[in-house]
Write a protein that holds these residues in place. Structure first.
Motif, PDB file in Angstrom:
ATOM      1  N   PHE A  18      34.100  31.564   6.765  1.00 51.37           N
ATOM      2  CA  PHE A  18      35.233  31.028   6.012  1.00 51.37           C
ATOM      3  C   PHE A  18      35.325  29.509   6.209  1.00 51.37           C
ATOM      4  O   PHE A  18      35.574  28.757   5.256  1.00 51.37           O
ATOM      5  N   GLU A  19      35.117  29.060   7.449  1.00 51.14           N
ATOM      6  CA  GLU A  19      35.180  27.622   7.743  1.00 51.14           C
ATOM      7  C   GLU A  19      34.108  26.860   6.976  1.00 51.14           C
ATOM      8  O   GLU A  19      34.340  25.744   6.511  1.00 51.14           O
ATOM      9  N   ARG A  20      32.929  27.448   6.837  1.00 47.24           N
ATOM     10  CA  ARG A  20      31.826  26.822   6.106  1.00 47.24           C
ATOM     11  C   ARG A  20      31.957  27.011   4.599  1.00 47.24           C
ATOM     12  O   ARG A  20      31.131  26.524   3.838  1.00 47.24           O
ATOM     13  N   GLN A  21      32.979  27.774   4.189  1.00 41.56           N
ATOM     14  CA  GLN A  21      33.203  28.104   2.780  1.00 41.56           C
ATOM     15  C   GLN A  21      32.036  28.909   2.193  1.00 41.56           C
ATOM     16  O   GLN A  21      31.770  28.873   0.996  1.00 41.56           O
ATOM     17  N   GLU A  55      34.549  33.229   0.310  1.00 41.94           N
ATOM     18  CA  GLU A  55      35.804  32.831  -0.329  1.00 41.94           C
ATOM     19  C   GLU A  55      36.499  34.077  -0.852  1.00 41.94           C
ATOM     20  O   GLU A  55      35.883  34.929  -1.500  1.00 41.94           O
ATOM     21  N   TYR A  84      39.528  41.510   3.113  1.00 42.33           N
ATOM     22  CA  TYR A  84      39.354  40.985   4.464  1.00 42.33           C
ATOM     23  C   TYR A  84      38.937  42.109   5.419  1.00 42.33           C
ATOM     24  O   TYR A  84      38.023  41.947   6.232  1.00 42.33           O
ATOM     25  N   ALA A 117      35.102  34.559  10.341  1.00 37.06           N
ATOM     26  CA  ALA A 117      35.918  33.354  10.505  1.00 37.06           C
ATOM     27  C   ALA A 117      35.059  32.089  10.377  1.00 37.06           C
ATOM     28  O   ALA A 117      35.458  31.112   9.730  1.00 37.06           O
ATOM     29  N   LYS A 118      33.875  32.089  10.991  1.00 43.13           N
ATOM     30  CA  LYS A 118      32.985  30.927  10.897  1.00 43.13           C
ATOM     31  C   LYS A 118      32.498  30.705   9.466  1.00 43.13           C
ATOM     32  O   LYS A 118      32.391  29.561   9.003  1.00 43.13           O
ATOM     33  N   ASP A 127      34.633  37.297  14.257  1.00 36.45           N
ATOM     34  CA  ASP A 127      34.205  35.939  14.595  1.00 36.45           C
ATOM     35  C   ASP A 127      33.250  35.364  13.552  1.00 36.45           C
ATOM     36  O   ASP A 127      33.382  34.205  13.132  1.00 36.45           O
ATOM     37  N   ARG A 132      26.549  32.412  -0.948  1.00 37.21           N
ATOM     38  CA  ARG A 132      27.949  32.642  -0.581  1.00 37.21           C
ATOM     39  C   ARG A 132      28.459  33.929  -1.210  1.00 37.21           C
ATOM     40  O   ARG A 132      27.849  34.493  -2.125  1.00 37.21           O
TER      41      ARG A 132
END
Length: 321
Positions: free
Chosen positions: A205-208, A211, A189, A202-203, A199, A156
């Motif tokens: 970020f959803e999966r963390q 961060e 960002y 964004a994905k 895109d 990550r």
């Protein structure tokens, strides 16, 4: 030294190349004039460059270089970045550059210190990038994080910066805590979107897997197998800097960036970046890259502005209280 005029004849003559070289309303020529502090006059394929002899010769070489590259449209950005590379070409050409896996395959260090910075990030667990605005400290750090993530070297990416107002009082900010600190993190960002695409970011970020958080959120955490970037580190206190550096866990890599000439801390408060640079300079496994005005890769005037401020500070120091 007396100004000298250098004549340049570009051949073979190609009107489309000449148009691409000059740019709309000769904007590209203005960029070359600004970079070398010369005046350029043109008649067809004949150019007259007037200024300091050494700078006139460099500008003449730049015209020939960009003419060879002018088979396609040359944007102002391409001219500005190319001018930086020309200024460092002899030195940088002898350095083998590390490649980066991002969606911008042409991304690379454009000055010797940027190349050194990228190599140090790859070879050290903690790297400090210190220098003026526009030297690529943050952008190259984020690019290195994306590269490490794409190669599965880390699981990550964690980006953080202190939420300190830059000499302004913004007053009440609406929204929840995340919305209040979001403006301070916007440059991070922007770099991610540029290097990975909106895109994909964004994905992640959803999966963390990515961060972005203010520095205060780092307290009490241990970050394993992560690529961590602390941006605007000149605005950390010594206590915050120590807290951040001790968050680094197993398999993690960290980059700390900052500009010690733009400290926004309150009067009398010490910068954690300055103290860390003094304390950790000789610690094995930690690398430092110190950028200078010549490493600025923004508009040519930015390098001159930085150099002018540095000169002003040097004059002021002997009489400072």
């Amino acid at each position: 030294m007396k100004a000298k005029s250098v004549e340049v004849v570009l051949s073979p003559v190609d009107n489309q190349r000449l148009a691409n070289l000059c740019g709309a309303l000769d904007e590209n020529l203005r960029q070359i004039e600004t970079a070398y502090d010369v005046a350029i006059a043109r008649r067809g394929e004949r150019f007259s460059v007037r200024g300091h002899p050494a700078q006139s010769a460099q500008a003449a070489q730049a015209l020939q270089h960009f003419y060879a590259e002018a088979g396609e449209h040359l944007s102002v950005d391409a001219i500005q970045l190319g001018l930086v590379e020309l200024g460092q070409l002899a030195e940088r050409g002898q350095v083998n550059q590390p490649g980066l896996l991002t969606r911008k395959p042409e991304l690379h260090g454009r000055t010797p210190r940027q190349v050194q910075y990228l190599r140090q990030i790859q070879e050290h667990d903690i790297t400090f990038g210190i220098g003026p605005a526009g030297t690529g400290k943050t952008y190259l750090a984020v690019a290195s994080a994306v590269d490490a993530f794409e190669r599965d070297q880390v699981s990550r990416i964690v980006l953080t910066r202190p939420a300190v107002e830059a000499g302004e009082r913004l007053g009440f900010l609406p929204g929840d805590l995340a919305q209040k600190v979001d403006p301070y993190l916007r440059p991070l960002y922007d770099a991610l979107y540029d290097l990975m695409g909106f895109d994909k970011v964004a994905k992640l970020f959803e999966r963390q897997a990515i961060e972005i958080a203010p520095l205060a959120y780092m307290r009490g955490r241990t970050l394993n197998h992560a690529f961590i970037i602390l941006d605007e580190a000149q605005n950390t206190t010594p206590e915050q800097m120590k807290m951040f550096l001790t968050r680094i866990g197993i398999g993690a890599r960290a980059v700390v960036t900052g500009d010690v000439t733009q400290i926004d801390l309150g009067r009398g408060m010490k910068s954690g970046l300055i103290e860390a640079a003094r304390i950790l300079r000789e610690v094995r496994g930690i690398a430092f890259t110190e950028f200078l005005a010549e490493d600025v890769v923004r508009h040519p005037l930015v390098a001159r502005i930085v150099a002018a401020y540095e000169k002003h500070e040097e004059k002021r120091e002997p009489g400072a209280a």
